[in-house]
Every structure is written in C-alpha cells, then in structure tokens.
Design a protein around this motif. Structure first.
Motif, PDB file in Angstrom:
ATOM      1  N   ILE A   1      -4.515  -0.332  -5.027  1.00 47.57           N
ATOM      2  CA  ILE A   1      -5.649  -0.519  -5.935  1.00 47.57           C
ATOM      3  C   ILE A   1      -5.586  -1.963  -6.404  1.00 47.57           C
ATOM      4  O   ILE A   1      -4.496  -2.483  -6.641  1.00 47.57           O
ATOM      5  CB  ILE A   1      -5.540   0.449  -7.128  1.00 47.57           C
TER       6      ILE A   1
ATOM      7  N   GLN B   1      -7.330  -5.425  -8.733  1.00 51.15           N
ATOM      8  CA  GLN B   1      -8.095  -5.834  -9.908  1.00 51.15           C
ATOM      9  C   GLN B   1      -8.325  -7.333  -9.827  1.00 51.15           C
ATOM     10  O   GLN B   1      -7.388  -8.119 -10.000  1.00 51.15           O
ATOM     11  CB  GLN B   1      -7.334  -5.466 -11.182  1.00 51.15           C
TER      12      GLN B   1
ATOM     13  N   GLY C   1     -12.954  -5.121 -13.118  1.00 53.20           N
ATOM     14  CA  GLY C   1     -12.378  -3.784 -13.193  1.00 53.20           C
ATOM     15  C   GLY C   1     -11.508  -3.462 -11.993  1.00 53.20           C
ATOM     16  O   GLY C   1     -11.296  -4.286 -11.111  1.00 53.20           O
ATOM     17  N   LEU C   2     -11.027  -2.248 -11.984  1.00 54.26           N
ATOM     18  CA  LEU C   2     -10.144  -1.789 -10.916  1.00 54.26           C
ATOM     19  C   LEU C   2     -10.952  -1.303  -9.714  1.00 54.26           C
ATOM     20  O   LEU C   2     -12.015  -0.695  -9.880  1.00 54.26           O
ATOM     21  CB  LEU C   2      -9.268  -0.652 -11.438  1.00 54.26           C
TER      22      LEU C   2
ATOM     23  N   TRP D   1     -10.279   0.794  -6.005  1.00 52.33           N
ATOM     24  CA  TRP D   1      -9.416   1.454  -5.045  1.00 52.33           C
ATOM     25  C   TRP D   1      -9.576   0.787  -3.686  1.00 52.33           C
ATOM     26  O   TRP D   1     -10.691   0.498  -3.261  1.00 52.33           O
ATOM     27  CB  TRP D   1      -9.766   2.936  -4.967  1.00 52.33           C
TER      28      TRP D   1
ATOM     29  N   TYR E   1      -2.067  -3.453  -6.962  1.00 47.57           N
ATOM     30  CA  TYR E   1      -1.137  -2.441  -7.442  1.00 47.57           C
ATOM     31  C   TYR E   1      -0.898  -1.395  -6.366  1.00 47.57           C
ATOM     32  O   TYR E   1      -1.839  -0.989  -5.675  1.00 47.57           O
ATOM     33  CB  TYR E   1      -1.707  -1.707  -8.647  1.00 47.57           C
TER      34      TYR E   1
ATOM     35  N   TYR F   1      -5.358  12.183  -8.713  1.00 44.72           N
ATOM     36  CA  TYR F   1      -5.330  11.006  -9.566  1.00 44.72           C
ATOM     37  C   TYR F   1      -4.023  10.261  -9.351  1.00 44.72           C
ATOM     38  O   TYR F   1      -3.163  10.689  -8.584  1.00 44.72           O
ATOM     39  CB  TYR F   1      -5.500  11.418 -11.038  1.00 44.72           C
ATOM     40  N   PHE F   2      -3.879   9.126 -10.036  1.00 41.22           N
ATOM     41  CA  PHE F   2      -2.740   8.232  -9.829  1.00 41.22           C
ATOM     42  C   PHE F   2      -1.820   8.301 -11.046  1.00 41.22           C
ATOM     43  O   PHE F   2      -2.205   7.882 -12.135  1.00 41.22           O
ATOM     44  CB  PHE F   2      -3.245   6.807  -9.608  1.00 41.22           C
TER      45      PHE F   2
ATOM     46  N   TYR G   1       1.572   7.162 -11.356  1.00 39.53           N
ATOM     47  CA  TYR G   1       2.449   6.016 -11.596  1.00 39.53           C
ATOM     48  C   TYR G   1       1.939   4.814 -10.810  1.00 39.53           C
ATOM     49  O   TYR G   1       1.533   4.941  -9.657  1.00 39.53           O
ATOM     50  CB  TYR G   1       3.902   6.315 -11.205  1.00 39.53           C
ATOM     51  N   TRP G   2       2.006   3.659 -11.487  1.00 44.60           N
ATOM     52  CA  TRP G   2       1.545   2.404 -10.905  1.00 44.60           C
ATOM     53  C   TRP G   2       2.664   1.373 -10.984  1.00 44.60           C
ATOM     54  O   TRP G   2       3.465   1.386 -11.903  1.00 44.60           O
ATOM     55  CB  TRP G   2       0.350   1.855 -11.687  1.00 44.60           C
ATOM     56  N   GLY G   3       2.650   0.466 -10.027  1.00 43.94           N
ATOM     57  CA  GLY G   3       3.553  -0.673 -10.121  1.00 43.94           C
ATOM     58  C   GLY G   3       2.985  -1.723 -11.059  1.00 43.94           C
ATOM     59  O   GLY G   3       1.900  -1.559 -11.628  1.00 43.94           O
ATOM     60  N   GLN G   4       3.727  -2.811 -11.209  1.00 40.86           N
ATOM     61  CA  GLN G   4       3.306  -3.899 -12.097  1.00 40.86           C
ATOM     62  C   GLN G   4       2.254  -4.793 -11.452  1.00 40.86           C
ATOM     63  O   GLN G   4       1.570  -5.553 -12.145  1.00 40.86           O
ATOM     64  CB  GLN G   4       4.518  -4.778 -12.461  1.00 40.86           C
TER      65      GLN G   4
END
Lengths: 121, 105
Positions: A37, A39, A44-45, A47, A95, A107-108, A110-113
């Motif tokens: 994903i 940004q 905005g974000l 996918w 991400y 849905y998602f 956990y996300w990385g930094q």
C-alpha cells in the motif's frame, strides 16, 4: 510481537527499476496474505498489490498493473515488490501490510513503517 | 468506491466526545475499517467490520454505521489520540478516505 520492516527504497530516475523488500517476524508469515500500500506525499493511501499466503493469487491496482510484480519467499519470511518503468506518480511511501481474510473480513491488521520511493530525474 | 471523510481537520479538547465521519460512494455492507496514523508511524488498525474493536485498542474508540455512512467515535479524547484517522472499505477491492487530522484545541 508482529513486525514488518521494509527496505530498498530510494531515489530513482523515471523509467528505471527498484525492488522493495519487507521482512516479517513475530508471526507465521506463510499463513497470511500480504499487501503493498502506498501514500504519495500529502495524499491518501492507495492499495497497490496483494499476494495470497501460498502465492496462488496475485492482484494489482490498475495504476501499476504490468509494471509492478509482487512476490514472496516464505522460507525467508520476506515480501517483495519489483517496480519497473517507474513514473513520477509512483513517488510515495510504500507500506507492506498483513491481511486478515475470512468469510466476513478482509482488512489490514499490521503495517510496516514504510519505505520512501522517489522517482525523479 | 469513493470514500469521503469529514471533517478534514478537527480540533477538540481533552475529554471531549469526538465524532469522525466516513461516507462511501455506494453501499459497502459494513465492510469498513478505521486506522489511526500518528506522525512518523505506521497506520494502526482500530476498528474492522464497521463496529468491531481490534484487540488491544482502548474502549473509548467505537465504530458505527451502515450502508454508506459510518462514524468513528472517541468517547473521551486523550492527548495520545492526536493523529490522522483513515477509513477504508473492503466491499469491492480496497479504497481509503483522505483522512481526518485530529488535533488538540
């Protein structure tokens, strides 16, 4: 503790390629679908791509289809995004995100930094 | 499916009840998640399936709504809640709202 750590970003010229990696820990990586994903700065974000736990199912956003390739190595707990023919509009923070996919949920969790990709001459 | 969040910026005081809105371009059948993103951090899942609280998230966060209109409520705003909040639909692929930035008054 679930951790997702992206790497591989940087400054790249338009038309060139770049490969992102996301190393997962704290969970059984091979049991989960994974996503990229992005940004864009001030936006905005969006996918980008999905890969199922065993790599059988792969989907892309129309904006990257034919240029980006998502893959994974379950033995290395690593998710990849090969990006080719890069454009200025691909400039974004990328991400990786773990997906929860059940009969009634998608849905998602956990996300990385995130890792920054800048496409510019 | 277009997701529209309002307001884009919200100022509130500690202890306030805060309501954030998210409107979908069509019925998304409660397939909606809310995320919190603090400056420089990864997004964190708060709510899924419109009203289910993710494990470990404080109970002051709640989600509601149906059809095209959804709401994230913080019952008593805390200083650590300063962040940008995104909604995301997963009824048809995945699209995100532009976010509501929540700041302290």
């Amino acid at each position: 503790e679930v951790q997702l750590v992206e790497s591989g970003g940087g400054l790249v010229q338009p038309g060139r390629s770049l490969k992102l990696s996301c190393v997962a820990s704290g969970f059984t990586f091979s049991n989960y679908g994974m996503n990229w994903i992005r940004q864009a700065p001030g936006k905005g974000l969006e996918w980008v791509a999905y890969i199922s736990s065993g790599s059988s199912y792969i989907y892309y956003a129309e904006t990257v289809k034919g240029r980006f390739t998502i893959s994974r190595d379950n033995a290395k707990n690593t998710l990849y995004l090969q990006m080719t023919s890069l454009r200025s509009e691909d400039t974004a923070l990328y991400y990786c995100a773990r997906q929860i996919l059940t009969g009634s949920s998608d849905y998602f969790d956990y996300w990385g930094q995130g890792v920054m990709v800048t496409v510019s001459s | 499916i277009q997701m529209t969040q309002s307001p884009s910026l919200l100022s509130a005081s500690v202890g306030d009840r805060v309501t954030l809105s998210c409107k979908a371009g069509q019925n998304i059948n409660n397939y909606l998640a809310w995320y919190q993103q603090k400056l420089g951090e990864a997004p964190k899942l708060l709510i899924y399936n419109a009203n289910s609280l993710q494990t470990g998230i404080p109970s002051r966060f709640s989600g509601s709504g149906s059809g095209t209109d959804y709401t994230l409520t913080i019952s008593s705003l805390q200083p650590e809640d300063v962040a940008t909040y995104f909604c995301q639909q997963y009824n048809s692929w995945y699209t995100f709202g532009a976010g509501t930035k929540l700041e302290l008054k």
